[in-house]
Write an enzyme that holds these catalytic residues in place. Structure first.
Site, short mmCIF file in Angstrom:
data_model
loop_
_atom_site.label_atom_id
_atom_site.label_comp_id
_atom_site.label_asym_id
_atom_site.label_seq_id
_atom_site.Cartn_x
_atom_site.Cartn_y
_atom_site.Cartn_z
N ASP A 7 0.85 -1.19 0.00
CA ASP A 7 0.00 0.00 0.00
C ASP A 7 0.88 1.24 0.00
O ASP A 7 2.03 1.20 0.50
CB ASP A 7 -0.93 0.02 1.22
CG ASP A 7 -1.94 1.15 1.14
OD1 ASP A 7 -2.70 1.20 0.15
OD2 ASP A 7 -1.97 1.99 2.06
N GLU A 9 0.78 5.77 0.38
CA GLU A 9 0.09 7.05 0.60
C GLU A 9 0.81 8.08 -0.26
O GLU A 9 2.02 7.98 -0.48
CB GLU A 9 0.12 7.46 2.07
CG GLU A 9 -0.56 6.48 3.02
CD GLU A 9 -2.05 6.32 2.78
OE1 GLU A 9 -2.66 7.26 2.21
OE2 GLU A 9 -2.60 5.27 3.15
N GLU A 52 -6.61 17.62 0.86
CA GLU A 52 -7.44 16.42 0.94
C GLU A 52 -6.60 15.19 1.26
O GLU A 52 -7.02 14.33 2.06
CB GLU A 52 -8.19 16.22 -0.38
CG GLU A 52 -9.17 17.32 -0.75
CD GLU A 52 -8.49 18.52 -1.40
OE1 GLU A 52 -9.21 19.49 -1.69
OE2 GLU A 52 -7.26 18.46 -1.62
N HIS A 57 -3.98 10.98 5.31
CA HIS A 57 -2.84 10.26 5.92
C HIS A 57 -2.16 11.01 7.06
O HIS A 57 -1.44 10.41 7.85
CB HIS A 57 -1.81 9.87 4.85
CG HIS A 57 -1.28 11.00 4.02
ND1 HIS A 57 -0.56 12.05 4.54
CD2 HIS A 57 -1.35 11.22 2.68
CE1 HIS A 57 -0.19 12.88 3.57
NE2 HIS A 57 -0.68 12.39 2.42
N HIS A 152 -5.55 6.90 7.45
CA HIS A 152 -4.99 5.90 6.56
C HIS A 152 -3.47 5.86 6.75
O HIS A 152 -2.81 6.91 6.76
CB HIS A 152 -5.30 6.26 5.10
CG HIS A 152 -6.71 5.99 4.71
ND1 HIS A 152 -7.06 5.04 3.78
CD2 HIS A 152 -7.86 6.53 5.14
CE1 HIS A 152 -8.37 5.02 3.65
NE2 HIS A 152 -8.89 5.92 4.46
N ASP A 157 -2.77 -0.44 6.64
CA ASP A 157 -3.64 -0.89 5.56
C ASP A 157 -3.12 -2.18 4.92
O ASP A 157 -3.91 -3.04 4.51
CB ASP A 157 -3.77 0.20 4.50
CG ASP A 157 -4.68 1.34 4.97
OD1 ASP A 157 -5.20 1.26 6.09
OD2 ASP A 157 -4.86 2.31 4.20
#
Length: 235
Positions: A7, A9, A52, A57, A152, A157
């Site tokens: 994963d 970010e 956003e 994160h 997140h 994740d």
């Protein structure tokens, strides 16, 4: 069989507009068992995150400025994913960013660095058509706790994805398989030996256990106003 849950970010949604990877995490499974050998990197993107993305994160420019740039640690990623199946939820998004980062430093596309890229989102949509298949939705569907997921994070994740993937594909772990020969292969290439049920030990109920069972069925009969399903089936 070696599988990697991956994963990322990012600073935003589109690498073609200069957005970068700010966190990368990989969780390793071998033969569907977590090994504890993770790869987790924070990356300095040399830019701010969109508001956003920052809200998702929480990785500030100040925090990230103290960490290495992608080009300084790219070799760790290349070495880690070699010869593995890499499983990513919504793989198109993450690989788009990874390809941009790799291209920037003259390395080949991500899917050429590993054995295979599998999109767990596409797999979930095939299993649950017409339903929500976000990671949070899948955690809820399969009874996986994500209560600690307030922001997140790539590592968290990835760990959740490992649990979700095992739950989604648990049918591959069935003990009773019907093979023509002495064994077979599941869809992930793991050999499953033929199971001989004749070796199982049979434990018969003793008289006290039978009495307790009859008392339990009698209670069901009384509560339901007639013979319970087990008694009806026996009759």
């Amino acid at each position: 069989m070696r599988q990697i849950m991956l994963d990322t970010e990012t600073t935003g949604l589109d690498p073609s507009r200069g957005h970068r990877v700010v966190e990368l995490a990989c969780v390793e499974m071998v033969n569907r068992t977590l090994t504890g050998r993770h790869l987790h990197l924070y990356l300095n993107p040399d830019r701010d995150s969109d508001p956003e993305a920052l809200a998702i994160h929480g990785l500030t420019t100040e925090f990230l400025s103290e960490h290495p740039r992608f080009e300084d640690v790219a070799h760790q990623l290349v070495d880690y994913v070699k010869d593995a199946e890499v499983i990513i939820h919504n793989a198109a998004f993450d690989t788009k960013f990874l390809n941009a980062e790799l291209n920037r430093i003259g390395l080949p596309a991500f899917d050429t660095l590993c054995a295979k890229v599998t999109d767990s989102l596409l797999h979930a949509r095939e299993l649950h058509p017409g339903k929500r298949n976000s990671l949070d939705a899948l955690c809820e569907r399969y009874g996986i706790s994500n209560a600690h997921r307030t922001l997140h994070g790539a590592l968290l994740d990835s760990e959740l994805l490992a649990d979700v993937w095992i739950a989604m594909t648990r049918g591959q772990d069935a003990l009773l398989m019907d093979f023509e020969d002495e064994g077979g292969m599941d869809s992930n290439g793991v050999r499953i030996e033929r199971f001989d049920a004749s070796v199982l030990k049979v434990l018969w109920a003793n008289p006290e256990e039978i009495r307790q069972h009859e008392d339990y069925l009698a209670g069901l009969d009384k509560a339901s106003g007639g013979p319970c399903l087990w008694r009806a089936a026996a009759a």
